[in-house]
Design a protein around this motif. Structure first.
Motif, PDB file in Angstrom:
ATOM      1  N   UNK A  11       0.805  -1.238   0.000  1.00 58.63           N
ATOM      2  CA  UNK A  11       0.000   0.000   0.000  1.00 58.63           C
ATOM      3  C   UNK A  11       0.830   1.277   0.000  1.00 58.63           C
ATOM      4  N   UNK A  12       2.123   1.185   0.335  1.00 59.04           N
ATOM      5  CA  UNK A  12       2.915   2.394   0.502  1.00 59.04           C
ATOM      6  C   UNK A  12       3.968   2.591  -0.575  1.00 59.04           C
ATOM      7  N   UNK A  13       3.937   1.773  -1.617  1.00 61.26           N
ATOM      8  CA  UNK A  13       4.890   1.993  -2.695  1.00 61.26           C
ATOM      9  C   UNK A  13       4.240   1.664  -4.034  1.00 61.26           C
ATOM     10  N   UNK A  14       4.864   2.137  -5.068  1.00 59.53           N
ATOM     11  CA  UNK A  14       4.406   1.884  -6.431  1.00 59.53           C
ATOM     12  C   UNK A  14       4.561   0.403  -6.754  1.00 59.53           C
ATOM     13  N   UNK A  15       3.513  -0.213  -7.331  1.00 59.24           N
ATOM     14  CA  UNK A  15       3.544  -1.659  -7.598  1.00 59.24           C
ATOM     15  C   UNK A  15       4.639  -2.025  -8.596  1.00 59.24           C
ATOM     16  N   UNK A 177      11.081  11.404  -1.402  1.00 55.93           N
ATOM     17  CA  UNK A 177      11.096  10.029  -1.894  1.00 55.93           C
ATOM     18  C   UNK A 177       9.797   9.299  -1.548  1.00 55.93           C
ATOM     19  N   UNK A 178       9.384   9.412  -0.285  1.00 55.58           N
ATOM     20  CA  UNK A 178       8.165   8.725   0.158  1.00 55.58           C
ATOM     21  C   UNK A 178       6.942   9.264  -0.571  1.00 55.58           C
ATOM     22  N   UNK A 179       6.915  10.578  -0.772  1.00 59.20           N
ATOM     23  CA  UNK A 179       5.784  11.213  -1.468  1.00 59.20           C
ATOM     24  C   UNK A 179       5.634  10.661  -2.876  1.00 59.20           C
ATOM     25  N   UNK A 180       6.744  10.242  -3.499  1.00 56.69           N
ATOM     26  CA  UNK A 180       6.698   9.690  -4.848  1.00 56.69           C
ATOM     27  C   UNK A 180       6.718   8.162  -4.844  1.00 56.69           C
ATOM     28  N   UNK A 181       6.417   7.580  -3.688  1.00 57.75           N
ATOM     29  CA  UNK A 181       6.296   6.123  -3.545  1.00 57.75           C
ATOM     30  C   UNK A 181       7.560   5.359  -3.913  1.00 57.75           C
ATOM     31  N   UNK A 182       8.713   5.994  -3.723  1.00 56.28           N
ATOM     32  CA  UNK A 182       9.980   5.318  -3.963  1.00 56.28           C
ATOM     33  C   UNK A 182      10.302   4.440  -2.755  1.00 56.28           C
ATOM     34  N   UNK A 183      10.846   3.239  -2.993  1.00 56.02           N
ATOM     35  CA  UNK A 183      11.274   2.365  -1.898  1.00 56.02           C
ATOM     36  C   UNK A 183      12.444   3.052  -1.190  1.00 56.02           C
ATOM     37  N   UNK A 184      12.213   3.482   0.052  1.00 55.29           N
ATOM     38  CA  UNK A 184      13.155   4.361   0.746  1.00 55.29           C
ATOM     39  C   UNK A 184      13.656   3.723   2.024  1.00 55.29           C
ATOM     40  N   UNK A 185      14.971   3.838   2.257  1.00 59.75           N
ATOM     41  CA  UNK A 185      15.576   3.354   3.490  1.00 59.75           C
ATOM     42  C   UNK A 185      16.287   4.472   4.215  1.00 59.75           C
ATOM     43  N   UNK A 186      16.550   4.256   5.499  1.00 61.25           N
ATOM     44  CA  UNK A 186      17.297   5.211   6.315  1.00 61.25           C
ATOM     45  C   UNK A 186      18.404   4.457   7.034  1.00 61.25           C
ATOM     46  N   UNK A 187      19.618   4.989   6.973  1.00 58.49           N
ATOM     47  CA  UNK A 187      20.737   4.349   7.659  1.00 58.49           C
ATOM     48  C   UNK A 187      21.363   5.313   8.653  1.00 58.49           C
ATOM     49  N   UNK A 188      22.054   4.742   9.617  1.00 53.29           N
ATOM     50  CA  UNK A 188      22.753   5.527  10.623  1.00 53.29           C
ATOM     51  C   UNK A 188      24.100   4.892  10.916  1.00 53.29           C
ATOM     52  N   UNK A 189      25.141   5.701  10.923  1.00 51.20           N
ATOM     53  CA  UNK A 189      26.438   5.261  11.417  1.00 51.20           C
ATOM     54  C   UNK A 189      26.424   5.516  12.917  1.00 51.20           C
ATOM     55  N   UNK A 190      26.152   4.466  13.684  1.00 47.99           N
ATOM     56  CA  UNK A 190      25.914   4.641  15.114  1.00 47.99           C
ATOM     57  C   UNK A 190      27.221   4.921  15.844  1.00 47.99           C
ATOM     58  N   UNK A 191      27.211   5.974  16.649  1.00 45.36           N
ATOM     59  CA  UNK A 191      28.392   6.378  17.411  1.00 45.36           C
ATOM     60  C   UNK A 191      27.939   6.867  18.783  1.00 45.36           C
ATOM     61  N   UNK A 192      28.876   7.361  19.578  1.00 43.97           N
ATOM     62  CA  UNK A 192      28.566   7.790  20.946  1.00 43.97           C
ATOM     63  C   UNK A 192      27.489   8.868  21.001  1.00 43.97           C
ATOM     64  N   UNK A 193      27.495   9.786  20.030  1.00 48.77           N
ATOM     65  CA  UNK A 193      26.610  10.945  20.127  1.00 48.77           C
ATOM     66  C   UNK A 193      25.207  10.705  19.578  1.00 48.77           C
ATOM     67  N   UNK A 194      24.975   9.589  18.875  1.00 48.75           N
ATOM     68  CA  UNK A 194      23.614   9.341  18.369  1.00 48.75           C
ATOM     69  C   UNK A 194      23.027   8.017  18.838  1.00 48.75           C
ATOM     70  N   UNK A 195      23.789   7.258  19.618  1.00 44.49           N
ATOM     71  CA  UNK A 195      23.335   5.941  20.061  1.00 44.49           C
ATOM     72  C   UNK A 195      22.000   6.016  20.793  1.00 44.49           C
ATOM     73  N   UNK A 196      21.902   6.888  21.778  1.00 45.45           N
ATOM     74  CA  UNK A 196      20.678   6.967  22.581  1.00 45.45           C
ATOM     75  C   UNK A 196      19.509   7.554  21.800  1.00 45.45           C
ATOM     76  N   UNK A 197      19.788   8.454  20.869  1.00 41.47           N
ATOM     77  CA  UNK A 197      18.718   9.124  20.123  1.00 41.47           C
ATOM     78  C   UNK A 197      18.095   8.249  19.033  1.00 41.47           C
TER      79      UNK A 197
END
Length: 415
Positions: A11-15, A177-197
């Motif tokens: 339902x959330x991406x272009x077939x 990207x989401x508005x245009x129904x593109x298959x979208x991912x999010x990545x994070x390089x986890x480190x000391x300053x973003x681990x908890x967030x």
């Protein structure tokens, strides 16, 4: 959870884009793995997936970046890249990770996708250049998934990435990207300053609400000319991420990728297992993006299949890494990697030409391999996928240390 995720995909991406994902990435990717296994049985080698840094330039200046983003721009032109892609296709490989610098600064990036509709491309990007128009073009192409990096809160993002309003611009790229129904991912390089967030349920729920379909947690690796070792995670923090990922996979309707563990929770290195290697913006064929040394190039008049089959440097890297650790040899034994480079006369592939000195200056530190505790997958789907398509391919069964078998090493090191 599985039904909820299936509903999201439908339902959330272009077939058409979903079909491209299932066929170009899913079916062809599984077939590439089987071909890889068959090659290994015959004593041949060609990685089933390739990561290609198509440009070194970037609009940001991230802490600990090892790419020469401020150097004179270097990029792989479309014809040269198409040649690499075609030769990989001949080996059954149709998936390519597109890296930088910032890939969307390459002026012909869309042409790359258009030329190869039979392939699938995952683009590692900060999202700042993904306007509504670019997102619409990605939807037309259908064979691209942007993996957009988020590195923390507004304040942390600006500090980590060396820019202003970094998070707002990144979130706008995700929205486009989401508005245009593109298959979208999010990545994070986890480190000391973003681990908890960012390693928490609230962040996962927010991404699901935004329409993001998959996530990827990398682990920050202090490399390059200005490594920020204070950001590196302790072993217990890396274990915390692993446990969080395993738990979220059976709870949340979002795919969570990892590149460091098999289904039993044993650590692995994708370069040591031969799952993937990397091509730099200068065309150098490297073991992985953080190993900026090479003996071969895509610009040599040699078929890519012959290069991978005959590269003693890449073979010895895989054997050396597997003989020392299931984690990252660059972090754990930079001294041995330096010795291997000396043994082969591997060239520094950076613009700054200080990679060897940086390697020698590194202090050994723990990587993802936790010798005290393995965290197996709880999800049957991930266990199945990893058992058949993402494991060590026998790399750790009988590792041989190439440094033990060559008397040339001492001779070269003495020089």
């Amino acid at each position: 959870m599985y039904l909820r995720y299936a509903k999201r995909l439908l339902t959330e991406t272009d077939k058409r884009l979903l079909w491209k994902l299932a066929y170009n990435f899913g079916f062809k990717g599984a077939r590439a793995i089987q071909k890889h296994k068959s090659r290994l049985k015959r004593g041949e080698f060609f990685p089933p997936f390739l990561y290609i840094s198509i440009i070194n330039s970037c609009n940001l200046r991230c802490q600990g970046c090892w790419v020469d983003v401020a150097a004179k721009q270097e990029r792989i032109e479309v014809d040269a890249l198409s040649k690499v892609i075609r030769e990989a296709n001949e080996q059954g490989n149709y998936f390519f990770g597109i890296v930088g610098g910032e890939p969307f600064m390459h002026p012909d990036i869309l042409e790359i996708f258009r030329r190869h509709p039979e392939c699938y491309f995952q683009v590692f990007t900060n999202g700042h250049f993904i306007t509504g128009e670019i997102a619409a073009e990605l939807r037309k192409c259908g064979n691209v998934t942007p993996l957009i990096s988020v590195e923390g809160t507004e304040i942390v993002s600006d500090e980590r990435r060396g820019g202003a309003e970094v998070l707002n611009k990144t979130m706008q790229g995700i929205h486009n990207c989401v508005e245009h129904n593109v298959v979208t991912g999010v990545c994070t390089s986890v480190c000391k300053t973003n681990l908890d967030d960012l390693v928490n349920e609230a962040w996962v729920d927010r991404l699901i609400e935004l329409g993001v379909l998959y996530m990827w947690y990398h682990t920050y690796r202090p490399m390059g000319p200005e490594p920020n070792e204070a950001l590196a995670l302790a072993p217990e923090e890396q274990l915390r991420i692993r446990e969080f990922v395993v738990n979220m996979r059976v709870k949340k309707p979002i795919a969570i990728v990892d590149a460091y563990y098999d289904g039993e929770g044993q650590a692995l290195c994708p370069a040591a297992t031969g799952f993937t290697h990397h091509i730099s913006p200068w065309g150098a064929i490297e073991p992985c993006p953080i190993v900026q040394f090479a003996k071969e190039s895509i610009y040599e008049d040699v078929p890519l299949a012959d290069t991978f089959n005959n590269s003693q440097y890449l073979k010895d890297f895989r054997e050396l890494a597997a003989s020392q650790t299931r984690g990252c040899i660059v972090l754990e034994r930079p001294d041995l990697l330096h010795q291997l480079n000396v043994l082969h006369g591997a060239e520094d592939t950076t613009a700054r030409k200080t990679a060897a000195a940086e390697l020698l200056a590194m202090s050994p530190r723990p990587s993802q391999h936790n010798r005290m505790k393995a965290v197996p997958e709880k999800s049957w789907a991930y266990r199945f996928a990893k058992r058949h398509f993402f494991n060590d391919f026998g790399a750790y069964d009988s590792p041989e240390n190439p440094l033990d078998r060559s008397p040339k090493q001492v001779e070269l090191l003495d020089k």
